[in-house]
Design a protein around this motif. Sequence first.
Motif, short mmCIF file in Angstrom:
data_model
loop_
_atom_site.label_atom_id
_atom_site.label_comp_id
_atom_site.label_asym_id
_atom_site.label_seq_id
_atom_site.Cartn_x
_atom_site.Cartn_y
_atom_site.Cartn_z
N THR A 148 0.84 -1.19 0.00
CA THR A 148 0.00 0.00 0.00
C THR A 148 0.88 1.24 0.00
OG1 THR A 148 -0.12 -0.11 2.42
CG2 THR A 148 -1.94 -1.10 1.16
N ALA A 174 -3.52 5.03 -2.36
CA ALA A 174 -4.39 6.07 -1.81
C ALA A 174 -3.73 7.41 -2.09
CB ALA A 174 -4.59 5.89 -0.30
N LYS A 193 -8.21 4.75 -3.23
CA LYS A 193 -8.83 5.59 -2.20
C LYS A 193 -8.39 7.02 -2.38
CE LYS A 193 -9.40 6.23 2.79
NZ LYS A 193 -10.89 6.26 2.72
N GLU A 205 -7.69 8.38 7.89
CA GLU A 205 -8.23 7.73 6.69
C GLU A 205 -7.29 6.64 6.17
OE1 GLU A 205 -11.19 8.09 5.15
OE2 GLU A 205 -11.81 9.42 6.77
N THR A 206 -6.00 6.90 6.25
CA THR A 206 -5.03 5.90 5.81
C THR A 206 -5.03 4.70 6.74
OG1 THR A 206 -3.63 7.63 4.85
CG2 THR A 206 -2.60 5.50 5.26
N SER A 208 -7.53 3.66 8.53
CA SER A 208 -8.77 2.93 8.27
C SER A 208 -8.65 2.08 7.01
CB SER A 208 -9.94 3.92 8.14
OG SER A 208 -11.13 3.25 7.79
N TRP A 209 -8.06 2.65 5.97
CA TRP A 209 -7.91 1.96 4.68
C TRP A 209 -7.01 0.73 4.80
CZ3 TRP A 209 -3.44 2.90 1.11
CH2 TRP A 209 -3.64 2.30 -0.15
N THR A 210 -6.05 0.78 5.72
CA THR A 210 -5.08 -0.31 5.88
C THR A 210 -5.36 -1.15 7.13
OG1 THR A 210 -3.59 1.21 7.04
CG2 THR A 210 -3.27 0.94 4.66
#
Length: 333
Positions: A148, A174, A193, A205-206, A208-210
């Motif tokens: 990521t 992202a 994202k 946000e990062t 949460s995404w990971t």
Amino acid sequence: MKAILATAPGSTDVLQLRDIPKPELPSAHHLLVKLAAAGVNPVDTKLRAKPVYFPDKLPAILGCDGAGTVEAVGSAVTRFKVGDQVFFCNGGIGDEPGNYAEYTTLHEDYCAKKPVKSGLQDSAALPLVFITAWESLVERVGLQAGQTVLIHAGAGGVGHVAVQLARHLGARVAVTVSDDHKAALARGYGAEKTINYKTQDFVQETLSWTNGQGADVVFDTVGGETFLRSLPAARVYGKVVSLLSTPLSLADTQLARVRNLSLCYDLMLAPQAMGLHDDRIRQRKILEQAAALVDAGKLTVHVSHRLPMEQAAEAHRMLEAGGTVGKIVLTMG
């Protein structure tokens, strides 16, 4: 020939259109290129305001990025012939003249044939941003398939190219952006994202995404507070690569140490500024990779504005105002 000269350090008013002699080949290994376009980069505006590499060599022609047609070759040139269409990042920061001009000269080793499927204007927009993205993501942090990566300013000049390169490498991407239009552009280039940094906390946000881990890689094209806040957005044992120098406090370095982060930097103009011939050749080979990706349909450059060379000052004003999407190019004729 006509050229835009930075006549003194200062505002955009110091950029003046002048008639100057057409350059002669400085060595048997040089090319004379009739320029079709020059890419405009933030470094151009910084060197106009404060010419740190050439304070005693004004007036000077700015512009590192160029593309055009070979008009003459030195007697020892083997890689090109008259009529070849080429693109390059050369000049504009010191000893060699830049590309805000109708003609330029450069060593054949620093020049690549432009992509077959890209016009000269688009090709002129690509060199600095692609080399920067490649050095940062491939050479500095070794981005791998399945990893990521958070890319700041994902619709900007370097950012939108970095998104495409990261997707080509198989990474999940992202980005941070400032509005819905830029978010849509970044998604079109492959971002999974998009984070509006004006209304959302990119760290949260990062995470949460990971799934709470943080990104394997953070690519900082902004600097300052964005760089410092990127440290907790990277996973433990992750990597942060930045294009700008940012002072780190003791607390910042302690955070990076506790999280076992690797902090990397990229200044793609260093080989030119320091006269590193072998690294200039390495960067040309990176451009050849860019051409191959363009021709394979895996890379494109977004040119948001095409201005005649005479409007170089306006191009600088637009960049300094901020919020530019993709790249600006100056066209000759």
